[in-house]
Scaffold this active site. Structure first.
Site, PDB file in Angstrom:
ATOM      1  N   LYS A  13     -18.869   6.530  -2.173  1.00 54.33           N
ATOM      2  CA  LYS A  13     -19.628   5.275  -2.222  1.00 54.33           C
ATOM      3  C   LYS A  13     -20.926   5.396  -1.439  1.00 54.33           C
ATOM      4  O   LYS A  13     -21.992   4.999  -1.902  1.00 54.33           O
ATOM      5  CB  LYS A  13     -18.808   4.112  -1.636  1.00 54.33           C
ATOM      6  CG  LYS A  13     -17.461   3.892  -2.283  1.00 54.33           C
ATOM      7  CD  LYS A  13     -16.724   2.700  -1.671  1.00 54.33           C
ATOM      8  CE  LYS A  13     -16.271   2.889  -0.239  1.00 54.33           C
ATOM      9  NZ  LYS A  13     -15.163   3.862  -0.083  1.00 54.33           N
ATOM     10  N   ARG A  87     -13.300  -5.413   0.144  1.00 53.10           N
ATOM     11  CA  ARG A  87     -12.174  -4.484   0.220  1.00 53.10           C
ATOM     12  C   ARG A  87     -10.848  -5.218   0.051  1.00 53.10           C
ATOM     13  O   ARG A  87      -9.805  -4.587   0.103  1.00 53.10           O
ATOM     14  CB  ARG A  87     -12.179  -3.806   1.596  1.00 53.10           C
ATOM     15  CG  ARG A  87     -12.777  -2.399   1.599  1.00 53.10           C
ATOM     16  CD  ARG A  87     -12.744  -1.921   3.039  1.00 53.10           C
ATOM     17  NE  ARG A  87     -12.751  -0.499   3.183  1.00 53.10           N
ATOM     18  CZ  ARG A  87     -13.829   0.222   3.463  1.00 53.10           C
ATOM     19  NH1 ARG A  87     -15.008  -0.344   3.543  1.00 53.10           N
ATOM     20  NH2 ARG A  87     -13.729   1.516   3.658  1.00 53.10           N
ATOM     21  N   ARG A 126     -15.403  16.057   6.462  1.00 51.13           N
ATOM     22  CA  ARG A 126     -16.660  15.304   6.632  1.00 51.13           C
ATOM     23  C   ARG A 126     -17.114  15.317   8.089  1.00 51.13           C
ATOM     24  O   ARG A 126     -16.314  15.169   9.013  1.00 51.13           O
ATOM     25  CB  ARG A 126     -16.455  13.863   6.172  1.00 51.13           C
ATOM     26  CG  ARG A 126     -17.688  12.985   6.365  1.00 51.13           C
ATOM     27  CD  ARG A 126     -17.659  11.777   5.487  1.00 51.13           C
ATOM     28  NE  ARG A 126     -16.638  10.803   5.873  1.00 51.13           N
ATOM     29  CZ  ARG A 126     -16.421   9.677   5.202  1.00 51.13           C
ATOM     30  NH1 ARG A 126     -17.137   9.374   4.136  1.00 51.13           N
ATOM     31  NH2 ARG A 126     -15.476   8.833   5.598  1.00 51.13           N
ATOM     32  N   ARG A 159     -16.028  11.684  12.442  1.00 46.71           N
ATOM     33  CA  ARG A 159     -15.761  10.270  12.717  1.00 46.71           C
ATOM     34  C   ARG A 159     -14.341  10.133  13.240  1.00 46.71           C
ATOM     35  O   ARG A 159     -13.439  10.807  12.757  1.00 46.71           O
ATOM     36  CB  ARG A 159     -15.873   9.465  11.404  1.00 46.71           C
ATOM     37  CG  ARG A 159     -17.254   8.930  11.128  1.00 46.71           C
ATOM     38  CD  ARG A 159     -17.414   8.405   9.721  1.00 46.71           C
ATOM     39  NE  ARG A 159     -16.426   7.424   9.284  1.00 46.71           N
ATOM     40  CZ  ARG A 159     -16.524   6.727   8.145  1.00 46.71           C
ATOM     41  NH1 ARG A 159     -17.555   6.879   7.351  1.00 46.71           N
ATOM     42  NH2 ARG A 159     -15.582   5.866   7.797  1.00 46.71           N
ATOM     43  N   ARG A 170      -5.646   4.844   6.476  1.00 51.01           N
ATOM     44  CA  ARG A 170      -6.763   4.287   5.690  1.00 51.01           C
ATOM     45  C   ARG A 170      -6.434   4.317   4.194  1.00 51.01           C
ATOM     46  O   ARG A 170      -6.748   3.381   3.471  1.00 51.01           O
ATOM     47  CB  ARG A 170      -8.047   5.065   5.955  1.00 51.01           C
ATOM     48  CG  ARG A 170      -8.634   4.759   7.323  1.00 51.01           C
ATOM     49  CD  ARG A 170      -9.748   5.718   7.656  1.00 51.01           C
ATOM     50  NE  ARG A 170     -10.941   5.505   6.869  1.00 51.01           N
ATOM     51  CZ  ARG A 170     -11.881   6.441   6.658  1.00 51.01           C
ATOM     52  NH1 ARG A 170     -11.728   7.646   7.159  1.00 51.01           N
ATOM     53  NH2 ARG A 170     -12.945   6.163   5.958  1.00 51.01           N
TER      54      ARG A 170
END
Ligand code: AMP
Length: 211
Positions: A13, A87, A126, A159, A170
């Site tokens: 996204k 969400r 990531r 992160r 998540r």
């Protein structure tokens, strides 16, 4: 056209929104980025949001909705992409009300579909720049110098919520709360699905043709 871009964490996204900003002049509203900025600036909003984000949970609807309402009040008439909002179905309903009060609407709600194994590869690898937010990946997009941002020279880190144990939460949160948005937007006749399991350039080409 205003769009909602939704999908699992790691579906792309943020990447696709950045491309739409860069190449189509759209305005990006990323609730995740807004929270991370608030955390960096140690505001009351950031301190509250961090409690939920670090666990991989959603920030309560009322907090997110108020934040987006404020952004929408200041956006003027630019076409926007909502990246990471809504969400939950309650957020989607609130969004519909906030927009209709402003004579605005969502043209398309675009779902990026990516298989779970690929999401795990993307999320665990990531890395992000602490300062400018540039996004890297240890395999597919490494920094030139280890842990140093190519763009601004600041430190590149993982992160907190991309750590393995938080990712599982998540993904579960996403399945329980965000997947139902598919039926919600199908019901409104606004739903479009794109195969997100291909290069970001290919996804972007399809995205452009949809918009
Ligand atoms: P993201 O960068 O979009 O993956 O968002 C990072 C985290 O911010 C999420 O895991 C949530 O804790 C929080 N967050 C972002 N957007 C929302 C939202 N629309 N509703 C609730 N929590 C959100």
């Amino acid at each position: 056209m205003n769009i909602v871009l939704f999908g699992a964490p790691g579906a792309g996204k943020g990447t696709q929104s950045s491309l739409l900003v860069e190449k189509a002049g759209m305005f990006q509203i990323s609730t995740g980025d807004l929270f991370r900025t608030a955390i960096k600036n140690k505001t009351a909003l950031g301190i509250e949001a961090q409690k939920f984000m670090d666990k991989g949970a959603l920030v309560p609807d009322s907090i997110v909705i108020d934040m987006v309402d404020e952004v929408l009040s200041n956006i003027g008439n630019k076409n926007f992409i909502l990246d990471g909002f809504p969400r939950t179905v309650a957020q989607a309903e609130a969004l519909g009300k906030m927009l209709s009060l402003r004579n605005m609407e969502i043209g398309k709600a675009i779902f990026l579909e990516v298989p779970r194994e690929e999401l795990l590869v993307r999320l665990t690898g990531r890395r992000v720049c602490k300062s400018c937010g540039a996004v890297y990946h240890i395999q597919s997009k490494p920094t030139n110098v280890d842990a140093v941002c190519d763009l601004c020279g600041s430190e590149v880190v993982q992160r907190n919520d991309d750590k393995k144990d938080v990712i599982a939460t998540r993904l579960k949160t996403y399945e329980d709360n965000t997947l139902p948005l598919r039926s919600y937007y199908k019901g409104l006749g606004r739903y479009v699905e794109i195969d997100g399991n291909q290069s970001s350039e290919s996804v972007f080409d399809i995205l452009k043709s949809v918009i």
